[in-house]
Motif scaffolding. Structure first.
Motif, PDB file in Angstrom:
ATOM      1  N   ALA A  87       1.154  -1.350  -0.058  1.00  0.00           N
ATOM      2  CA  ALA A  87       0.236   0.100  -0.433  1.00  0.00           C
ATOM      3  C   ALA A  87       1.079   1.471   0.113  1.00  0.00           C
ATOM      4  N   TRP A 144      -5.349   2.168   4.596  1.00  0.00           N
ATOM      5  CA  TRP A 144      -5.895   0.556   4.655  1.00  0.00           C
ATOM      6  C   TRP A 144      -6.413   0.622   5.643  1.00  0.00           C
ATOM      7  N   ILE A 154      -5.793  -2.468   0.442  1.00  0.00           N
ATOM      8  CA  ILE A 154      -5.784  -1.035   0.097  1.00  0.00           C
ATOM      9  C   ILE A 154      -7.148  -0.523  -0.466  1.00  0.00           C
TER      10      ILE A 154
END
Length: 236
Positions: A87, A144, A154
């Protein structure tokens, strides 16, 4: 009574200098706060709602325009990743700053909220990520959540090419992990949109500001707040 002298390490000046251009903004340092929506005079109002948040050193309840608040991400948010975190485009062993989805009393407990929008009057509300400006221009930001198995889901990411949006039902509330890969001042553009039963489609776009603190001592955050608050009062 004489005020105590605040002895600050010299590096704290970098924080104060970085924030000098935002000297009219309040510092949100810990406690519960939300980036929320209200509907006023036919327009969506994207704002910051303090629900026991510490603002300029005081526990506060109330609403602020987003331009009037800076969220401080202190070194209590600094962590070394035990595994890769796609992420943030960050690998194992890399240092990142994370405001967690579960409350840590030392950090902002930051959510997204649509609680002021009645569910019977609105469709789902979508929050969409826009332009993100990092201190170096090469940093990454992400939002996230972790599922029940501990795997990251995410929602928004500058390191991932997927969809950068979160959908919440009207009248609801959610917390996420807010992650940053470098220290300094971040500005994040976010658009909120939804359809009102009578007034049709509505949207609004605002800029959210974060200050990620680089120093290895949590003392610097309270010290920066005190120095900046004194600076602001002097300017008034």
């Amino acid at each position: 009574m004489k005020r105590p002298t605040i002895a600050c390490p010299s590096l704290i000046l970098s924080v104060t200098t970085a924030l000098a251009g935002w000297s009219s903004a309040a510092l949100y340092t810990d406690g519960h706060g939300d980036f929320g929506l209200a509907y006023e005079n036919g327009r969506l109002h994207f704002h910051f709602h303090a629900g026991g948040a510490t603002i300029d050193g005081y526990e506060t309840e109330g609403e602020f325009d987003l331009t009037d608040v800076i969220t401080v991400v202190s070194t209590d948010a600094l962590m070394v990743l035990p595994v890769d975190l796609p992420a943030l485009g960050a690998g194992s062993g890399q240092s990142v700053w994370v405001l967690p989805q579960s409350q840590n009393v030392m950090l902002p407990f930051l959510g997204l909220a649509t609680e002021e929008l009645p569910a019977g009057q609105w469709t789902d509300i979508t929050f969409t990520l826009g332009t993100v400006t990092s201190p170096s221009g090469a940093g990454h930001f992400a939002l996230w959540q972790y599922d029940v198995f501990g795997d990251p889901i995410i929602r928004m990411s500058t390191a991932d090419p997927g969809v950068d949006e979160i959908t919440l039902g009207a009248g609801s509330h959610a917390h996420h992990n807010w992650g940053f890969t470098e220290a300094g001042t971040w500005t994040i553009e976010m658009t909120a949109s939804g359809t009102h039963a009578m007034d049709g489609f509505k949207q609004t776009t605002e800029i959210i500001t974060f200050q990620v603190v680089p120093e290895p001592s949590a003392v610097l955050v309270s010290c920066a707040s005190a120095v900046l608050l004194a600076f602001r009062r002097k300017r008034r």
